[in-house]
Design a protein around this motif. Structure first.
Motif, PDB file in Angstrom:
ATOM      1  N   THR A   1       0.815  -0.910  -0.141  1.00 55.01           N
ATOM      2  CA  THR A   1       0.372  -0.223  -0.031  1.00 55.01           C
ATOM      3  C   THR A   1       1.155   0.981   0.043  1.00 55.01           C
ATOM      4  O   THR A   1       0.460   2.204  -0.668  1.00 55.01           O
ATOM      5  CB  THR A   1      -0.563   0.070   0.834  1.00 55.01           C
TER       6      THR A   1
ATOM      7  N   ASP B   1      -9.578   0.288  -5.037  1.00 52.25           N
ATOM      8  CA  ASP B   1      -9.711  -0.705  -4.818  1.00 52.25           C
ATOM      9  C   ASP B   1     -10.619  -1.396  -5.423  1.00 52.25           C
ATOM     10  O   ASP B   1     -11.426  -1.734  -5.868  1.00 52.25           O
ATOM     11  CB  ASP B   1     -10.361  -0.897  -2.847  1.00 52.25           C
ATOM     12  N   THR B   2     -10.211  -2.859  -4.890  1.00 52.21           N
ATOM     13  CA  THR B   2     -11.335  -3.501  -5.565  1.00 52.21           C
ATOM     14  C   THR B   2     -12.492  -3.972  -5.758  1.00 52.21           C
ATOM     15  O   THR B   2     -13.357  -4.516  -6.618  1.00 52.21           O
ATOM     16  CB  THR B   2     -10.468  -5.352  -5.458  1.00 52.21           C
TER      17      THR B   2
ATOM     18  N   GLU C   1      -6.080  -2.280  -6.668  1.00 50.99           N
ATOM     19  CA  GLU C   1      -5.202  -2.860  -5.411  1.00 50.99           C
ATOM     20  C   GLU C   1      -6.060  -3.916  -4.801  1.00 50.99           C
ATOM     21  O   GLU C   1      -6.877  -4.299  -4.704  1.00 50.99           O
ATOM     22  CB  GLU C   1      -5.094  -1.486  -3.900  1.00 50.99           C
ATOM     23  N   ASP C   2      -5.045  -5.109  -4.228  1.00 52.83           N
ATOM     24  CA  ASP C   2      -5.895  -6.518  -4.040  1.00 52.83           C
ATOM     25  C   ASP C   2      -6.439  -6.691  -4.371  1.00 52.83           C
ATOM     26  O   ASP C   2      -7.667  -7.883  -4.477  1.00 52.83           O
ATOM     27  CB  ASP C   2      -6.779  -6.341  -2.209  1.00 52.83           C
TER      28      ASP C   2
END
Length: 227
Positions: free
Chosen positions: A55, A71-72, A91-92
């Motif tokens: 991150t 964010d996903t 991310e993720d």
């Protein structure tokens, strides 16, 4: 001694370039982020376990490239068309696996960003081949993307992070404390932040400076509770 009332104030998590501590465990990943203009096909997958600094490095890239971070979990509801030509970090990304709508959203985001001249950074805990992607076109694009890896924090990084975290809280640290806690703590940046917060609370509660003996009691309590 009676316990004192303490206030668990959140410490500010600095996530700028100057705050990212470079050691052998993250040097290659940092170089890849700084050299983002040379990414093959203008995209990169950044892989690392939880607590390795993904991150933070994502925020470093966002600052360098004026990128937007998504964010996903927000992909399906996002206006994908609005990202055309932008630099975008997701991310993720491993969390999309098995979610047809999320996989389709990442596929369209990938194509739209790159087709319009933007760059794409995708982060995950593991390489795309291990996500379990069901959409063939997305699977081939992700597996064909250059990887950069963040290794588990080494002693040099953990030591530097602990010193910085204590300094951020204006805590005077005995010379032998870092060497004492280092082999006894979990090996992640998140664990370092949690430990410093616990030690700060304990010292405030007892109304005394932080010592190795106090650290030993905090660590023993964690080990005894299975955390």
């Amino acid at each position: 001694m009676a316990e004192q009332l303490t206030f668990d104030l959140p410490a500010h998590a600095a996530q700028g370039l100057d705050d990212f501590l470079v050691t052998p465990s993250n040097m290659a990943a940092m170089a890849a982020i700084e050299g983002w203009h040379a990414w093959p096909n203008q995209k990169l997958v950044l892989v690392g376990a939880h607590g390795t600094g993904k991150t933070h490095l994502t925020h470093v890239w966002a600052a360098l490239s004026s990128a937007q971070i998504v964010d996903t979990a927000a992909l399906v509801q996002a206006d994908i068309q609005a990202f055309a030509g932008a630099n975008v970090a997701v991310e993720d990304a491993e969390k999309i696996a098995g979610d047809a709508a999320a996989e389709a959203a990442l596929f369209h985001l990938h194509n739209l960003v790159l087709a319009e001249g933007g760059a794409l950074l995708v982060t995950a805990n593991a390489a795309p081949s291990r996500w379990g992607i069901g959409l063939p076109d997305l699977k081939s694009r992700m597996e064909g993307t250059t990887l950069a890896r963040l290794d588990a924090p080494d002693d040099m990084l953990l030591s530097a992070v602990l010193v910085k975290l204590f300094d951020d809280r204006q805590i005077a640290v005995p010379a032998n404390l870092i060497d004492y806690v280092l082999p006894r703590m979990d090996r992640s940046l998140a664990a370092a932040a949690q430990l410093v917060a616990q030690l700060d609370r304990a010292a405030l509660s007892e109304g005394r400076p932080l010592t190795r003996n106090l650290a030993a009691r905090v660590l023993d309590k964690d080990l005894g509770s299975g955390t």
